[in-house]
Design an enzyme around this catalytic site. Structure first.
Site, PDB file in Angstrom:
ATOM      1  N   THR A 106      -0.812   7.259  -6.390  1.00 36.65           N
ATOM      2  CA  THR A 106      -0.536   7.010  -7.795  1.00 36.65           C
ATOM      3  C   THR A 106      -1.589   6.097  -8.400  1.00 36.65           C
ATOM      4  OG1 THR A 106       1.087   6.081  -9.340  1.00 36.65           O
ATOM      5  CG2 THR A 106       0.998   5.111  -7.154  1.00 36.65           C
ATOM      6  N   GLY A 107      -1.744   6.204  -9.682  1.00 33.75           N
ATOM      7  CA  GLY A 107      -2.655   5.334 -10.407  1.00 33.75           C
ATOM      8  C   GLY A 107      -2.004   4.064 -10.888  1.00 33.75           C
ATOM      9  N   GLU A 159       3.200   5.183 -24.957  1.00 35.87           N
ATOM     10  CA  GLU A 159       2.910   4.873 -26.351  1.00 35.87           C
ATOM     11  C   GLU A 159       3.985   5.426 -27.268  1.00 35.87           C
ATOM     12  OE1 GLU A 159      -1.208   5.186 -27.798  1.00 35.87           O
ATOM     13  OE2 GLU A 159      -0.759   3.083 -27.427  1.00 35.87           O
ATOM     14  N   LYS A 196      -2.778  -5.198 -26.557  1.00 34.71           N
ATOM     15  CA  LYS A 196      -1.734  -4.965 -25.554  1.00 34.71           C
ATOM     16  C   LYS A 196      -2.390  -4.422 -24.299  1.00 34.71           C
ATOM     17  CE  LYS A 196      -0.556  -0.232 -26.991  1.00 34.71           C
ATOM     18  NZ  LYS A 196       0.497   0.654 -27.525  1.00 34.71           N
ATOM     19  N   ASP A 198       2.114  12.741  -6.427  1.00 35.20           N
ATOM     20  CA  ASP A 198       1.899  11.810  -7.522  1.00 35.20           C
ATOM     21  C   ASP A 198       3.229  11.111  -7.815  1.00 35.20           C
ATOM     22  OD1 ASP A 198       0.701  10.543  -9.715  1.00 35.20           O
ATOM     23  OD2 ASP A 198       1.409  12.093 -11.064  1.00 35.20           O
ATOM     24  N   ARG A 253      -3.226   2.529  -7.569  1.00 33.60           N
ATOM     25  CA  ARG A 253      -4.439   2.327  -8.363  1.00 33.60           C
ATOM     26  C   ARG A 253      -5.575   3.210  -7.857  1.00 33.60           C
ATOM     27  NH1 ARG A 253      -3.411   1.559 -12.694  1.00 33.60           N
ATOM     28  NH2 ARG A 253      -5.318   0.511 -13.271  1.00 33.60           N
ATOM     29  N   ASP A 264       1.788  16.731 -11.462  1.00 39.58           N
ATOM     30  CA  ASP A 264       2.163  17.316 -12.747  1.00 39.58           C
ATOM     31  C   ASP A 264       1.086  17.192 -13.813  1.00 39.58           C
ATOM     32  OD1 ASP A 264       2.490  14.469 -13.029  1.00 39.58           O
ATOM     33  OD2 ASP A 264       3.641  14.869 -14.849  1.00 39.58           O
ATOM     34  N   ASN A 306      -4.877  14.791 -13.765  1.00 40.74           N
ATOM     35  CA  ASN A 306      -5.461  13.908 -12.754  1.00 40.74           C
ATOM     36  C   ASN A 306      -5.020  14.265 -11.341  1.00 40.74           C
ATOM     37  OD1 ASN A 306      -2.823  13.170 -13.272  1.00 40.74           O
ATOM     38  ND2 ASN A 306      -3.173  11.002 -12.875  1.00 40.74           N
TER      39      ASN A 306
END
Length: 942
Positions: free
Chosen positions: A411-412, A233, A297, A127, A523, A549, A552
């Protein structure tokens, strides 16, 4: 259950090992038919013994003799002990790791059955966020109304943009008593704009203070604790806090903030939550003055599609700023707002209520309403957040590449973010011949891009089969590795990967990806991560490792042969699902190149030696069978057979299997190529097994016939006959003990006090037990217990017995020494070359040099900083969480603020890192909501 290739081979070899013993009943049957019936002892019952019903039980007893079952049991017991010991060494070998001052995390081996597979890894699936990076976001730069902040540009002096260093002075936020003391920013001009009440700057930070799902706690006056669903955030809300827009508390219907010292409460009318399709979130609020606004946002590409036409010029300028941020690998968000009409909002709220309570097509109807209201937005600017690489990531990936381990990043994040991180961490390099981008929007486009990439890497490539011959109808074909000239990289998008993983195209994708040195899949969903791992396991004969980690990454970790969990900022789900865990990615280098390689080397040496000593032990019985009619009589004493694997040879091989190392860890890091033999399974395979059988056969011939001829027709010094069964048994087992012990000494490269104690102690134990079992005292106590009384004392007094022991030992090791000498001179391996260097080294090794790369600049767009999960909007607008938190009476804490600034120019990125959240908690202490804690800590240094 995870596959264990080395264990599978051992089981196959073990199943074939007693084949010679299975032949003994048949040989005994033939011998008795031809010769056995001529013995007078059998003549009275010859006919009865020839009957098959009487003969069959005897054949079964011979086949299931305990000497054949004892070796199998000893192998299992020793193997389990070695794995347990190596697992403990793994945990202690990676000493206590400190990720942050508040996080002391020790490496932990959560399994004992996969140690040797750590030395055979070919593919590492990783990841990005939290694994390669720290997952500690820092508010670095921003763009507000077409102007960038955070570069250290001094407007008053008209200087060029200054380089930011650790010594650059930071902005003083002492005007804000509620500011986070750990937050750092280096551009004073932004503070001046806020203090001069610039409307765009105020709107920018007001949006950051209102549009989020963060929870706030204030246990003592002025000490705020932010509980954020993602570090992104937390960093954004903390930035707004330091610039004077402090988020204080929230209820399901309102959000309370402090704007430049003035407390204000906004009515929260709706929260349009984030999901992977929307890639944005919005809130609709009513100000204390009654003004209705929508704050939004999200990803810049998504926000741009919904902007009002009047924002075209500002959008072009902001796009240039986003490209600048992308060159530094920053994660970006676009911010926009919209003023709403009271009447329209009332109608929209009514339809929103109907859609949210609908029983059918609820999600679709809500998405349509969200799309309707999130139009004609006004652009405010963009944020740039830096997710810094962990220490040693670049060096670790470089070392793994030298060890011929292929690293795939799944990775996303967006393609641009993943690509920039790939260059930053040395996964992608400028020296590569080409980096292929696969971003097709249809199966035909994806297939064409994959084929073009493969043709570029190997112009003479053909469409013929690249699979090994199929060995079994139940197992899929194995795809061969294809050599290419040069180094290449592959980056593939999530929507393209969905087509590439289809059954008709998966082999095309895997073939192209395996020809590349590095692969980045961006993605991707958690399911796609697992599918990529399963695809490699299906068609490649290789051991895979997955490291992550977060929750997901659990599916990917479970799909790989070996799973590694990083105990970072995203909870303990990955750690609890893993086989090994530690705190930082850089410790993967030690786990694989040192402990993994040592474990594989130790297990292979153990197996080779174990089969050698037991085959030699058994084959001596085979030769003896020709002289005893293939009966059940053993060549050794029964007590020696019982104690051979249990006492005499157990500790030396355990000592070797726990402490053996060909070279130390420093040389292992200096020469990562030492890892390659494990990937090719060179230390223990069918060829090594056959060599072991041949070596054992030769040794057994020497160990049987040399003692046989040395005692045959031989007399003692007093003229008595020496050629009796008891003397021959003691001589043979003594020769066997010396031969296998010397062989163990030749196999060991690393001698410790423990190894020396075990080797010498085992020989002393043998003689002590032998003299005790054959003593007169034991015979007087239990007359029927010892049939070898006095044999050891009488035999070991004869010089020719010791000469026979020395001769057999020399003849057993002579072929081994000759073979190793010739192989070292003619065909030296990488291990041989390094070990020669070690012997020749006279000075202490210098520490390995680390390759330091400058930050790469690029014009590609950076990925957006929004690692959200769907569902937190419902959480913060309900009473399930907020009702448990008592309110705290508080004041604004702001002093009077004038318009004069008096700030000196200061430098670089705004920083925020969560340290209040305890790490490595037990499972029962983890809350069901994976919220991140952001705690203000009073430190003297600050």
């Amino acid at each position: 259950m995870k596959d264990r290739p080395l264990l599978t081979q051992v089981i196959r070899f073990l199943a074939s090992s007693p084949s010679c013993a299975r032949c003994w009943p048949l040989e005994n049957f033939v011998w008795e038919l031809k010769d056995g019936s001529q013995f007078t002892v059998f003549s009275a019952e010859t006919r009865r013994h020839r009957r098959l019903p009487v003969r069959l039980p005897r054949l079964l007893v011979l086949h299931h003799h305990p000497q054949h079952r004892g070796a199998d049991l000893s192998l299992c017991q020793c193997g389990a002990s070695i794995r347990l010991g190596n697992s403990l060494l793994h945990s202690r070998g990676t000493v206590k790791i400190v990720l942050t001052p508040a996080n002391d995390t020790a490496a932990e081996a959560r399994t004992t059955t996969l140690n040797e597979e750590l030395g055979q890894i070919k593919y590492v699936f990783s990841d990005k966020t939290g694994t390669l990076t720290q997952n500690i976001m820092t508010f670095n730069k921003c763009s507000i109304n077409g102007k960038t902040y955070g570069d250290g540009f001094d407007v008053n002096m008209g200087q060029e943009t200054r380089k930011i260093t650790e010594d650059t002075e930071t902005v003083d936020f002492s005007f804000n008593p509620l500011a986070d003391p750990r937050f750092q920013f280096h551009d004073r001009s932004l503070v001046e704009e806020v203090k001069l009440e610039n409307p765009e700057a105020h709107a920018f930070f007001r949006l950051l203070a209102l549009c989020h799902t963060v929870m706030a706690e204030e246990k003592t006056e002025g000490e705020l604790v932010y509980l954020a669903q993602s570090p992104d955030e937390g960093a954004l809300v903390t930035a707004a806090r330091n610039f004077g827009f402090v988020f204080r508390s929230r209820t399901p219907e309102s959000v309370s903030i402090v704007e430049m010292g003035q407390p204000r409460t906004y009515d929260l009318l709706a929260l349009l939550d984030f999901n992977n399709v929307r890639k944005r979130m919005s809130v609709i609020v009513r100000s204390p003055e009654g003004k209705l606004s929508l704050f939004c946002k999200g990803a810049d590409t998504i926000i741009y599609e919904r902007l009002h036409g009047s924002c075209r010029k500002l959008m072009d300028v902001t796009t240039e700023h986003l490209n600048e941020f992308a060159g530094e690998g920053l994660r970006t968000l676009a911010l926009a707002y919209k003023d709403l009409d009271e009447e329209y909002l009332s109608q929209w709220q009514r339809r929103h209520h109907e859609a949210s309570t609908a029983l059918e097509d609820r999600e679709q109807r809500l998405d349509e309403l969200y799309e309707e209201i999130e139009k004609d937005l006004m652009l405010l600017g963009a944020t740039a957040i830096e997710d810094k690489l962990q220490d040693g990531v670049s060096h670790t990936i470089e070392q793994l590449a030298k060890a011929d381990i292929k690293v795939w990043v799944l990775t996303g994040d967006k393609q641009e973010t993943a690509e920039n991180i790939g260059y930053s961490c040395n996964l992608l390099r400028e020296e590569m011949n080409e980096v292929f981008i696969v971003s097709g929007n249809s199966p035909e486009e994806v297939r064409l891009e994959l084929r073009n990439a493969r043709t570029s890497m190997k112009p003479d490539v053909a469409n013929d089969s690249v699979f090994l011959p199929e060995t079994s109808l139940k197992r899929p074909k194995v795809m061969m590795d294809e050599a290419v000239s040069g180094e290449y990289g592959l980056v593939i998008n999530g929507h393209s990967l969905a087509y590439a993983l289809e059954r008709s195209m998966e082999q095309e994708f895997l073939r192209t990806a395996c020809m590349c040195k590095a692969v980045i899949c961006c993605r991707v969903t958690p399911l796609q991560k697992a599918q990529v791992v399963e695809l490699v396991k299906k068609y490649k004969h290789a051991v895979t490792l997955a490291i992550g980690d977060g929750a997901n990454d659990v599916s990917m970790i479970k799909a790989a042969h070996i799973g590694v969990g990083i105990s970072g900022q995203e909870g303990m789900q990955a750690v609890l699902s893993s086989d090994y865990s530690f705190a930082q990615f850089r410790f993967l280098q030690r786990l694989l190149l040192v402990h993994g390689r040592w474990s594989y080397l130790r297990m292979c040496k153990f197996l080779r030696y174990f089969f050698y000593k037991n085959f030699t032990f058994t084959f001596v019985h085979f030769w003896y069978a020709f002289f005893c009619g293939f009966s059940a009589q053993t060549v050794y004493d029964e007590w020696f057979i019982t104690l051979y694997n249990l006492v005499y040879t157990a500790l030396p091989v355990l000592g070797m299997s726990l402490f053996e190392q060909d070279v130390n860890d420093s040389w292992s890091f200096q020469h990562p190529q030492l890892y390659v033999p494990g990937q090719l399974n060179l230390y223990f395979n069918k060829k090594a097994f056959v060599k072991c059988v041949l070596h054992s056969s030769y040794s057994s011939l020497v160990l049987f016939f040399i003692p046989y001829f040395s005692v045959c027709d031989t007399v003692r010094d007093d003229g008595k006959d020496l050629a009796d069964y008891q003397t021959f048994a003691v001589l043979t087992q003594t020769c066997l003990m010396f031969a296998v012990t010397i062989q163990l000494g030749l196999d060991m490269s690393y001698w410790t006090a423990v190894n020396i104690l075990f080797v010498i102690g085992s020989l002393l134990m043998y003689f002590a037990v032998t003299f005790t079992m054959y003593s007169n005292g034991l015979f007087l106590m239990v007359p029927s217990f010892s049939s070898f009384i006095g044999t050891a004392r009488n035999s070991f007094q004869q010089p020719n017995i010791w000469l026979t022991v020395a001769l057999t030992s020399l003849l057993c090791i002579l072929p081994v020494i000759t073979h190793r000498f010739l192989m070292l001179k003619l065909y030296p391996t990488i291990n041989d070359k390094v070990m020669i260097k070690v012997r020749q080294a006279k000075t202490k090794l210098p520490p390995p040099t680390r390759r330091i790369r400058a930050r790469r600049t690029s014009s590609r767009r950076s990925g957006y900083a929004f690692s959200h999960a769907q569902g937190y909007g419902d959480l913060v607008t309900s009473n399930r969480y907020l009702s448990r938190r008592p309110a705290v009476t508080r004041s604004t804490g702001f002093a009077h603020i004038g318009r004069s600034t008096g700030f000196s120019p200061m430098g670089r990125s705004a920083g925020y890192s969560p340290t209040g959240r305890p790490q490595n908690n037990k499972a029962n202490s983890v809350e069901v909501m994976s919220l991140q804690m952001y705690r203000t800590i009073e430190e003297p240094s600050l």
